[in-house]
Design a protein around this motif. Structure first.
Motif, PDB file in Angstrom:
ATOM      1  N   ARG A  79      59.376 -11.285  -1.781  1.00 55.97           N
ATOM      2  CA  ARG A  79      60.648 -10.734  -1.792  1.00 55.97           C
ATOM      3  C   ARG A  79      60.873  -9.741  -0.676  1.00 55.97           C
ATOM      4  NH1 ARG A  79      58.376 -10.674  -6.879  1.00 55.97           N
ATOM      5  NH2 ARG A  79      59.353 -12.341  -8.498  1.00 55.97           N
ATOM      6  N   GLY A  80      59.996  -9.490   0.174  1.00 51.04           N
ATOM      7  CA  GLY A  80      60.236  -8.577   1.152  1.00 51.04           C
ATOM      8  C   GLY A  80      59.697  -7.448   1.067  1.00 51.04           C
ATOM      9  N   SER A  93      57.798  -3.925   1.956  1.00 49.40           N
ATOM     10  CA  SER A  93      58.403  -3.067   2.953  1.00 49.40           C
ATOM     11  C   SER A  93      57.216  -3.115   4.008  1.00 49.40           C
ATOM     12  CB  SER A  93      58.777  -1.701   2.524  1.00 49.40           C
ATOM     13  OG  SER A  93      57.273  -1.278   1.911  1.00 49.40           O
ATOM     14  N   ILE A 124      57.600  -6.151   6.269  1.00 46.61           N
ATOM     15  CA  ILE A 124      58.770  -6.180   7.032  1.00 46.61           C
ATOM     16  C   ILE A 124      58.517  -5.409   8.128  1.00 46.61           C
ATOM     17  CG2 ILE A 124      61.319  -5.027   7.393  1.00 46.61           C
ATOM     18  CD1 ILE A 124      61.438  -6.119   4.397  1.00 46.61           C
ATOM     19  N   TYR A 140      58.816 -16.964   2.867  1.00 46.30           N
ATOM     20  CA  TYR A 140      59.604 -16.185   1.792  1.00 46.30           C
ATOM     21  C   TYR A 140      59.909 -17.120   0.575  1.00 46.30           C
ATOM     22  CZ  TYR A 140      63.687 -18.391   3.374  1.00 46.30           C
ATOM     23  OH  TYR A 140      64.668 -19.423   3.776  1.00 46.30           O
ATOM     24  N   ASP A 150      62.603 -15.091  -1.472  1.00 43.44           N
ATOM     25  CA  ASP A 150      63.931 -14.601  -1.668  1.00 43.44           C
ATOM     26  C   ASP A 150      64.169 -14.045  -0.067  1.00 43.44           C
ATOM     27  OD1 ASP A 150      64.138 -15.367  -4.280  1.00 43.44           O
ATOM     28  OD2 ASP A 150      63.542 -13.281  -4.928  1.00 43.44           O
ATOM     29  N   GLU A 151      65.266 -14.320   0.469  1.00 41.11           N
ATOM     30  CA  GLU A 151      65.603 -13.432   1.833  1.00 41.11           C
ATOM     31  C   GLU A 151      65.777 -12.321   1.758  1.00 41.11           C
ATOM     32  OE1 GLU A 151      68.442 -15.345   4.066  1.00 41.11           O
ATOM     33  OE2 GLU A 151      67.995 -17.407   3.804  1.00 41.11           O
ATOM     34  N   SER A 152      65.124 -11.625   2.894  1.00 39.60           N
ATOM     35  CA  SER A 152      65.262 -10.073   3.056  1.00 39.60           C
ATOM     36  C   SER A 152      65.021  -9.744   4.623  1.00 39.60           C
ATOM     37  CB  SER A 152      63.699  -9.587   2.250  1.00 39.60           C
ATOM     38  OG  SER A 152      62.643 -10.190   3.219  1.00 39.60           O
ATOM     39  N   GLU A 153      64.964  -8.369   4.856  1.00 36.58           N
ATOM     40  CA  GLU A 153      64.936  -8.198   6.110  1.00 36.58           C
ATOM     41  C   GLU A 153      63.916  -8.850   6.864  1.00 36.58           C
ATOM     42  OE1 GLU A 153      64.768  -4.173   8.892  1.00 36.58           O
ATOM     43  OE2 GLU A 153      64.559  -4.005   6.827  1.00 36.58           O
TER      44      GLU A 153
END
Length: 331
Positions: free
Chosen positions: A83-84, A86, A89, A106, A108-111
């Motif tokens: 889910r991304g 931190s 990222i 991934y 779910d799309e995230s930064e």
């Protein structure tokens, strides 16, 4: 589109992008928790088969604070986060700042997806409807195999690609076979507070994920992960008939390490010694030349979706329970 073709296309684009800068010289696998552990299979494959591409794994946090100096335009960084996370990222940002090419895995799309050059969506290992060739560990292996084929050539490439179509049927059959066995194991271990998980080679990553993600995170049990060879350099001193030991027997070159550990465990362990043999859960149905490289996804899925769940049902502890994760501030 089959994962074999999707991975092929993404790797082709990455290799093409890096060609003008001297080509790919190393691949680094980055993630946190199960996303990190899921890359053991890919990294193991590269160590065994590649002659020219250096491969290593980093947790997201370590990659942020202590990235290797070798990261440059000749580096491919493959990052995984459902889910991304931190830190993952931020790891992607570090990779980009060092001119590396990046691929995001991934759910779910995230930064993370926005930062990385390329992306592949995967299916959660924990969901029954997910197909095994589509979980993160399998995709990592598929990327590694395509990378080797495109850069160096891989003589067993076609056999390996066909094997991805066999993974889900093998897994479904293994679930049926292991479920009654897991029920018995769970009943024997429902009062245990510590479960030692032992494995090596292509199955070590699955042992690690079973310990930290399934037994410790989901069930809040103590669970040291022990390498089958390192077992004889300290850990075997705690072996006795009261200990709960879960031994994985991998297929491939390192199996003698597992068998040596098991032989000792059978001499000095007790009724709570349990063996999960890759040959019994379908890995012997795969061509021997590539079978070792599929230990991780098959073992990990069975451990998560059969053994962890059965222990949860027996102890009446929901595997959705957490003490600190997503509840306390640990940033």
């Amino acid at each position: 589109m089959k994962i074999q073709e999707e991975a092929k296309q993404v790797v082709q684009k990455a290799v093409k992008k890096m060609k003008s800068g001297g080509g790919i010289k190393q691949v680094i696998w980055v993630g946190a928790g199960g996303s990190f552990g899921g890359f053991y299979g890919a990294n193991y494959f590269m160590h065994q088969e590649s002659k020219t591409i250096f491969s290593n794994m980093y947790t997201s946090g370590e990659f942020i604070y202590a990235p290797p100096k070798s990261i440059d335009q000749n580096t491919l960084v493959v990052l995984c986060s459902m889910r991304g996370t931190s830190e993952t990222i931020d790891s992607a940002k570090v990779a980009k700042n060092h001119n590396a090419t990046t691929i995001a895995l991934y759910v779910d799309e995230s930064e993370l997806v926005q930062i990385c050059d390329f992306k592949i969506k995967y299916e959660s290992l924990a969901l029954d409807e997910s197909r095994l060739e589509r979980v993160n560990g399998s995709i990592g292996i598929c990327i590694a195999m395509n990378l080797l084929e495109q850069v160096e050539g891989y003589k067993n490439f076609e056999i390996a690609m066909k094997t991805f179509d066999l993974l889900d049927p093998i897994y479904r059959k293994a679930v049926e076979y292991t479920t009654p066995l897991a029920k018995e194991w769970a009943e024997q271990n429902k009062d245990q507070k510590t479960i030692y998980v032992i494995g090596s080679g292509p199955a070590y990553g699955a042992a690690y994920v079973f310990s930290i993600c399934n037994l410790e995170e989901m069930l809040q049990l103590n669970s040291p992960t022990i390498h089958s060879y390192e077992y004889f350099n300290g850990p075997f001193e705690v072996t006795d008939k009261n200990k709960s030991i879960f031994q994985l027997l991998a297929t491939g070159k390192t199996r003698p390490e597992d068998e040596r550990a098991l032989k000792f465990e059978q001499r000095f362990g007790g009724k709570k010694l349990y063996v999960l043999d890759g040959k019994e859960i379908g890995l012997d149905d795969i061509e021997p030349a590539v079978s070792p490289y599929f230990n991780h996804p098959i073992f990990s899925s069975i451990l998560n979706n059969v053994y962890m769940r059965e222990l949860s049902y027996t102890t009446h502890e929901s595997y959705e329970t957490r003490r600190y994760m997503w509840k306390e501030d640990y940033k």
